[in-house]
Write an enzyme that holds these catalytic residues in place. Structure first.
Site, mmCIF file in Angstrom:
data_model
loop_
_atom_site.group_PDB
_atom_site.id
_atom_site.type_symbol
_atom_site.label_atom_id
_atom_site.label_comp_id
_atom_site.label_asym_id
_atom_site.label_seq_id
_atom_site.Cartn_x
_atom_site.Cartn_y
_atom_site.Cartn_z
ATOM 1 C CG HIS A 93 -2.151 -0.925 0.941
ATOM 2 N ND1 HIS A 93 -3.429 -0.636 1.338
ATOM 3 C CD2 HIS A 93 -2.236 -2.126 0.314
ATOM 4 C CE1 HIS A 93 -4.249 -1.625 0.974
ATOM 5 N NE2 HIS A 93 -3.538 -2.545 0.365
ATOM 6 C CG ASP A 94 5.002 3.512 1.345
ATOM 7 O OD1 ASP A 94 4.462 4.599 1.017
ATOM 8 O OD2 ASP A 94 6.214 3.420 1.600
ATOM 9 C CB ILE A 97 -0.143 5.293 -2.831
ATOM 10 C CG1 ILE A 97 -1.351 4.351 -2.947
ATOM 11 C CG2 ILE A 97 -0.598 6.766 -2.804
ATOM 12 C CD1 ILE A 97 -2.107 4.403 -4.280
ATOM 13 N N GLY A 99 4.954 5.556 -4.868
ATOM 14 C CA GLY A 99 6.250 4.929 -4.618
ATOM 15 C C GLY A 99 6.539 4.640 -3.158
ATOM 16 C CB SER A 103 3.258 8.619 1.174
ATOM 17 O OG SER A 103 2.867 7.472 0.437
ATOM 18 N N PRO A 189 -6.025 -1.095 -5.646
ATOM 19 C CG PRO A 189 -4.809 -3.000 -6.189
ATOM 20 C CD PRO A 189 -4.666 -1.621 -5.633
ATOM 21 C CB SER A 220 0.412 -17.413 0.662
ATOM 22 O OG SER A 220 0.708 -17.452 -0.671
HETATM 23 C C1 HEM Z 1 -5.772 -6.809 -6.852
HETATM 24 C C2 HEM Z 1 -4.914 -6.577 -5.903
HETATM 25 C C3 HEM Z 1 -5.233 -6.703 -4.439
HETATM 26 C C4 HEM Z 1 -6.421 -6.580 -3.791
HETATM 27 C C5 HEM Z 1 -7.772 -6.260 -4.379
HETATM 28 C C6 HEM Z 1 -6.159 -6.814 -2.396
HETATM 29 C C7 HEM Z 1 -7.110 -6.755 -1.402
HETATM 30 C C8 HEM Z 1 -6.917 -7.183 -0.123
HETATM 31 C C9 HEM Z 1 -7.933 -7.231 0.898
HETATM 32 C C10 HEM Z 1 -9.359 -6.753 0.736
HETATM 33 C C11 HEM Z 1 -7.377 -7.758 2.008
HETATM 34 C C12 HEM Z 1 -8.069 -8.028 3.341
HETATM 35 C C13 HEM Z 1 -7.799 -6.919 4.316
HETATM 36 C C14 HEM Z 1 -8.484 -7.145 5.633
HETATM 37 O O1 HEM Z 1 -9.320 -8.030 5.763
HETATM 38 O O2 HEM Z 1 -8.200 -6.394 6.578
HETATM 39 C C15 HEM Z 1 -6.002 -8.034 1.707
HETATM 40 C C16 HEM Z 1 -5.115 -8.573 2.592
HETATM 41 C C17 HEM Z 1 -3.780 -8.730 2.318
HETATM 42 N N1 HEM Z 1 -3.133 -8.340 1.178
HETATM 43 FE FE1 HEM Z 1 -3.973 -7.768 -0.540
HETATM 44 N N2 HEM Z 1 -4.835 -7.086 -2.231
HETATM 45 C C18 HEM Z 1 -4.232 -7.023 -3.454
HETATM 46 C C19 HEM Z 1 -2.892 -7.206 -3.711
HETATM 47 C C20 HEM Z 1 -1.941 -7.450 -2.770
HETATM 48 C C21 HEM Z 1 -0.522 -7.422 -3.002
HETATM 49 C C22 HEM Z 1 0.136 -7.117 -4.337
HETATM 50 C C23 HEM Z 1 0.070 -7.709 -1.816
HETATM 51 C C24 HEM Z 1 1.529 -7.777 -1.474
HETATM 52 C C25 HEM Z 1 2.493 -7.919 -2.335
HETATM 53 C C26 HEM Z 1 -0.994 -7.951 -0.855
HETATM 54 C C27 HEM Z 1 -0.805 -8.350 0.434
HETATM 55 C C28 HEM Z 1 -1.823 -8.639 1.319
HETATM 56 C C29 HEM Z 1 -1.606 -9.283 2.600
HETATM 57 C C30 HEM Z 1 -0.283 -9.837 3.109
HETATM 58 C C31 HEM Z 1 -2.840 -9.319 3.233
HETATM 59 C C32 HEM Z 1 -3.132 -9.854 4.634
HETATM 60 C C33 HEM Z 1 -3.009 -8.712 5.611
HETATM 61 C C34 HEM Z 1 -3.111 -9.099 7.061
HETATM 62 O O3 HEM Z 1 -3.475 -10.224 7.399
HETATM 63 O O4 HEM Z 1 -2.825 -8.231 7.908
HETATM 64 N N3 HEM Z 1 -2.192 -7.750 -1.464
HETATM 65 N N4 HEM Z 1 -5.743 -7.667 0.410
HETATM 66 CA CA LIG Z 2 3.931 5.826 -0.926
#
Ligand code: HEM
Ligand SMILES: [Ca+2]
Length: 407
Positions: A93-94, A97, A99, A103, A189, A220
């Site tokens: 998320h950093d 947005i 880079g 931020s 996204p 994962s």
């Molecule tokens: C289309 C792209 C992506 C979407 C729509 C997306 C959306 C989300 C959403 C909705 C969650 C759940 C948050 C929550 O329940 O609090 C999540 C969790 C997470 N996302 Fe993504 N994400 C995307 C790409 C990525 C990428 C590229 C990464 C890292 C390289 C990432 C890493 C994570 C991780 C590690 C979690 C678990 C966070 C936690 O348990 O604290 N995501 N994501």
């Molecule tokens: Ca940033």
């Protein structure tokens, strides 16, 4: 193509990576790849290249910096393994947005709304971890190490602790003086995005479909709260029906985990569930070897109060209703089951499952499901690229003293 020249074994062994130290070692193929990734990002962006990042940038100004980050994360991971997913999401998320400029860490200030208050960042975690590490580093070398570098280094160590691949990182990023709240709202996204929207969003940051599929392997680990996919279970596209692409058994399992609460309800449910294993997000990873490769003391008195409140926050962090993404349990490692689940129609987020609807993305999902070392190598390369997005280097930006405030 440098990517193709890499030896798989360098990317696939989690045991070697989790015992790695920050001291220089033979990373030549990785550094070569990193340089290639680094330059290609600049070229694709068509921007003034930011080539001042260096390997081991703090070697003279703060030689302990990287080992402090590493030791702190190893220590914190033992107490709460959910530091790893929290930091991985935070760095995404950093960097996405404007880079990797920290931020996302800034609090709202006069005339500057904060990214952390923007809707897509509502459930972001890990700010406290960065603060604890920053405080520790400030004691050793005040005003030298940027929050942006701490974040990328900490996220990398979290990935390694969670059983993911090691990837080398350049340092020398500087911190932004502003937070980009509107950009975060509009450009992160969304979970309900279809494939073309997701690909367009990543492509605008220089990621092709293969890289995008590999980055999503980050899903994962960690937790997804029910509100992010509730509509798929009960009211998909306002039809009052579930998403027809969901596997029926999986649908029932998910419904059992996520009751039909209105998306506007904020009442937390006491249930927190692993799917389908009994693992929780706080299970210790077997990849953690418990050994310490440096003499750094991870529990210094200066941050004892912070560490204490950090440990205390454990109980509240697991109470909200959500689904553990570590289907396979941490013992199986990082990556494989995410892609296998997509093959079976068991992707939790709509955006995840959408990867199966495209020919090319489907090919990569299949490839990663069956070849874990290919996934590990691609994920490592994509994380290096993510960590190098549009970095600020001197004389731009600043070194914040407190990561949530402009210095
Ligand atoms: C289309 C792209 C992506 C979407 C729509 C997306 C959306 C989300 C959403 C909705 C969650 C759940 C948050 C929550 O329940 O609090 C999540 C969790 C997470 N996302 Fe993504 N994400 C995307 C790409 C990525 C990428 C590229 C990464 C890292 C390289 C990432 C890493 C994570 C991780 C590690 C979690 C678990 C966070 C936690 O348990 O604290 N995501 N994501
Ligand atoms: Ca940033």
């Amino acid at each position: 193509d440098t990517k193709r020249d890499l030896n798989d074994s360098e990317w696939s062994s989690s045991s070697s990576s989790s015992t790695s130290s920050s001291s220089p070692r033979d990373w030549s193929p990785l550094m070569q790849a990193s340089r290639a990734v680094f330059l290609s990002v600049d070229e694709e962006d068509g921007e003034e290249p930011h080539r001042n990042l260096e390997y081991d940038f703090y070697r003279d100004s703060c030689p302990e910096a990287e080992s402090i980050v590493q030791e702190m994360i190893r220590y914190l991971y033992k107490i709460r393994s959910d530091v790893a997913p929290a930091l991985l999401r935070l760095v995404f998320h950093d960097c996405f947005i404007e880079g990797c400029d920290a931020s996302v860490l800034l609090d709202a200030a006069e005339g500057n709304d904060s990214e952390k208050d923007s809707p897509p960042n509502e459930s972001l975690k890990g700010f406290d971890i960065i603060d604890i590490i920053k405080e520790e580093i400030e004691q050793v070398c005040p005003g030298v190490v940027s929050c942006a570098d701490i974040l990328v280094l900490a996220a990398r160590e979290g990935v390694v602790q969670a059983g993911g691949p090691f990837y080398p990182l350049f340092t020398g990023r500087r911190d932004s003086m502003v937070s980009f709240s509107d950009t975060a709202t509009n450009e992160l996204p969304p979970p309900q995005a279809d494939l073309s929207e997701t690909l367009a969003s990543f492509s605008s940051r220089g990621f092709d479909s293969r890289e995008t599929v590999s980055l999503l392997g980050a899903h994962s680990i960690g937790v997804i709260h029910c509100k992010f996919f509730q509509d798929r279970l009960y009211n998909f596209g306002r039809t009052n029906q579930p998403d027809p692409s969901l596997d029926p058994d999986f649908l029932n399992l998910m419904k059992a985990k996520c009751s039909n609460i209105s998306s506007t309800s904020s009442a937390p449910s006491p249930s927190f569930v692993g799917v389908p294993s009994s693992s929780t997000s706080v299970a210790p990873s077997p990849h953690f070897d418990g050994s310490s490769s440096s003499n750094f003391d991870c529990s210094p008195s200066s941050s004892a109060a912070d560490l204490h409140s950090f440990e205390d926050s454990l109980s509240s962090s697991i109470e909200e209703q959500g689904v553990d993404m570590a289907y396979d349990g941490p013992e199986v490692g990082f990556g494989t089951v995410y892609y296998r689940s997509l093959l079976q129609g068991k992707g939790i987020l709509y955006a995840d499952q959408q990867l199966m609807t495209g020919e090319e993305t489907g090919i990569w999902v299949r490839a990663y499901a069956s070849d874990v070392s290919m996934f590990r190598r691609d994920f490592a390369l994509a994380m290096m690229k993510l960590s190098n997005l549009r970095t600020l280097t001197a004389p731009m930006g600043q070194i914040r003293l407190n990561c949530s405030k402009v210095a």
